[in-house]
Design an enzyme around this catalytic site. Structure first.
Site, PDB file in Angstrom:
ATOM      1  N   GLY A 201       0.912  -1.230  -0.074  1.00  0.00           N
ATOM      2  CA  GLY A 201      -0.124  -0.059  -0.061  1.00  0.00           C
ATOM      3  C   GLY A 201       0.781   1.287  -0.022  1.00  0.00           C
ATOM      4  O   GLY A 201       2.166   1.105  -0.203  1.00  0.00           O
ATOM      5  N   ASN A 202       0.188   2.498   0.251  1.00  0.00           N
ATOM      6  CA  ASN A 202       1.001   3.796   0.289  1.00  0.00           C
ATOM      7  C   ASN A 202       0.154   4.457   1.645  1.00  0.00           C
ATOM      8  O   ASN A 202      -0.670   4.194   2.151  1.00  0.00           O
ATOM      9  CB  ASN A 202       0.842   4.341  -1.014  1.00  0.00           C
ATOM     10  CG  ASN A 202      -0.569   4.619  -1.235  1.00  0.00           C
ATOM     11  OD1 ASN A 202      -1.194   5.737  -0.846  1.00  0.00           O
ATOM     12  ND2 ASN A 202      -0.930   3.822  -2.297  1.00  0.00           N
TER      13      ASN A 202
END
Ligand code: CTP
Length: 397
Positions: A201-202
């Protein structure tokens, strides 16, 4: 904006502190006017500290400055939360026996009231008649909500949540310059699964995208929000589509973008995804001491939208806004990267901000530069994410 928050004497007065705080954090100059009764429930130092302005209670203070009318005349918006049955009765009768009554009567600003009282008092014919009169005069009411009251009882009468009061209040004064337009906003960070429990993810919190969706809604647009992972609740009054991965986001954009007048791609989209997704949880025993994950490229949703590959048609005059979050510390190189990106993505506007280990993510504020397709700087904005959102929409309008 200059906002007066009136507080009257009910238990819910403690929640008014949060209303004041949210308005201050949204960048407004907030002046609190509390009745004597309100100060039995919440302290003057709290209200002064949170509003960052002196508190008004006494009609006979600051008489030389004609304070009893000055506050109301200077206000762009007045919010009364909580509004007791007694206050609503006085307001309906046009009484101005205290500073709050004077302030409200001496103002032409939109007035938003959030009633809070016991169910019997709310349902009393007198209160209902007063509310009907006030609504007829253009007073905007928020709530009351149905729920747990101060005692053991529950029912209609509970003050609406502070964030709902703030939302309704700010929407009351927003210009409706996006009325009749469909706005599609993507927000949040996509998550690309490795197995049923893990993902790549980020750090995007989705706050700026959500603020854009809210601002567009308040300005009269019909808003669809395609939300990847958000760290905050999505706004009310919009169409919400939840997605996880870049592929799901691409499919959702393809579904909604064709007839959107404005597309805002604020989502942080994963450029790559794991080539293989395990059906069960990956185990150390079978993986060993080092692991290689092969990633394959995701489609560039923004590029495929502007090039016409994503949707069979696009609304005439559709405007597309892209985002770029860059870590480049050198200002010239930072702009050069963004200019190349604006051109490559074929966007009408690119909203550029700097990110790093300690900036840009999960914070209430933001600082952006807006470029047009040719790479010229057409605007800059700094402040809380809602004001930045309004500034971006101003440029668009
Ligand atoms: N974007 C997209 N699809 C992707 C990647 C990004 O639509 N697969 C959109 C983002 O929503 C954003 C804009 O493109 O509006 C720029 O995203 P960014 O990650 O900065 O661009 P990249 O093309 O990934 O460029 P780079 O990785 O070289 O910085």
């Amino acid at each position: 904006m200059n906002i007066v928050v009136g507080i009257t004497g009910g238990i819910a007065a403690y929640k008014a502190v949060q209303v004041v705080r949210e308005l201050v954090l949204a960048g407004h100059d907030v002046h609190v006017v509390a009745t004597e009764a309100a100060l039995r429930f919440v302290g003057a130092p709290t209200l002064e500290a949170i509003s960052r302005n002196p508190l008004g209670t006494d009609l006979y203070e600051g008489v030389a400055d004609v304070r009893h009318v000055a506050l109301g005349q200077a206000a762009d918006l007045i919010v009364v939360a909580p509004a007791t049955a007694d206050f609503l009765a006085k307001l309906a009768g046009g009484q101005a026996g205290d500073l709050l009554g004077n302030t409200v009567l001496a103002s032409r600003a939109p007035l938003v009231v959030a009633p809070a009282m016991h169910t019997e008092m709310w349902q009393n014919a007198a209160t209902q008649a007063n509310i009907a009169t006030l609504r007829e005069r253009g007073v905007i009411t928020v709530g009351p909500a149905v729920g747990q009251l101060t005692g053991a009882d529950s029912g209609p009468g509970r003050m609406s949540e502070p964030s709902d009061i703030v939302r309704v209040a700010l929407a009351a004064v927003a210009t409706k310059d996006l009325e009749g337009l469909r706005v599609l906003v993507t927000a949040g960070g996509t998550r690309e699964p490795l197995d049923p429990v893990r993902f790549i993810g980020n750090r995007s919190s989705g706050r700026q995208g959500v603020a854009l969706a809210e601002a567009a809604r308040d300005r009269g647009a019909e808003v669809t929000l395609i939300a990847a992972h958000l760290e905050i609740d999505p706004p009310h009054g919009i169409d919400l589509v939840r997605v996880e991965t870049a592929a799901e986001l691409a499919a959702a954009v393809a579904d909604s973008a064709a007839d959107a007048d404005v597309v805002v791609m604020a989502a942080a989209v994963a450029d790559y995804r794991p080539e293989a997704v395990a059906d069960g949880k990956l185990k150390k025993e079978s993986l060993g001491t080092a692991v290689t994950v092969r990633l394959v490229q995701n489609p560039d949703i923004l590029r495929s939208l502007t090039s016409g590959e994503l949707t069979p048609t696009r609304a005439a005059g559709q405007r597309v806004i892209g985002f770029a979050a860059e870590t480049e510390p050198d200002d010239d190189r930072f702009l050069a990267i963004a200019r190349a990106k604006a051109e490559r993505k074929g966007v009408d506007y690119l909203v550029l901000n700097r990110v790093g280990w300690h900036e840009g993510f999960g914070t209430p504020g933001n600082e952006v530069i807006v470029l047009d397709r040719a790479g010229s700087i057409v605007g800059e904005a700094a402040g809380d994410k809602v004001s930045v959102a309004h500034r971006i929409l101003d440029l668009l309008v």
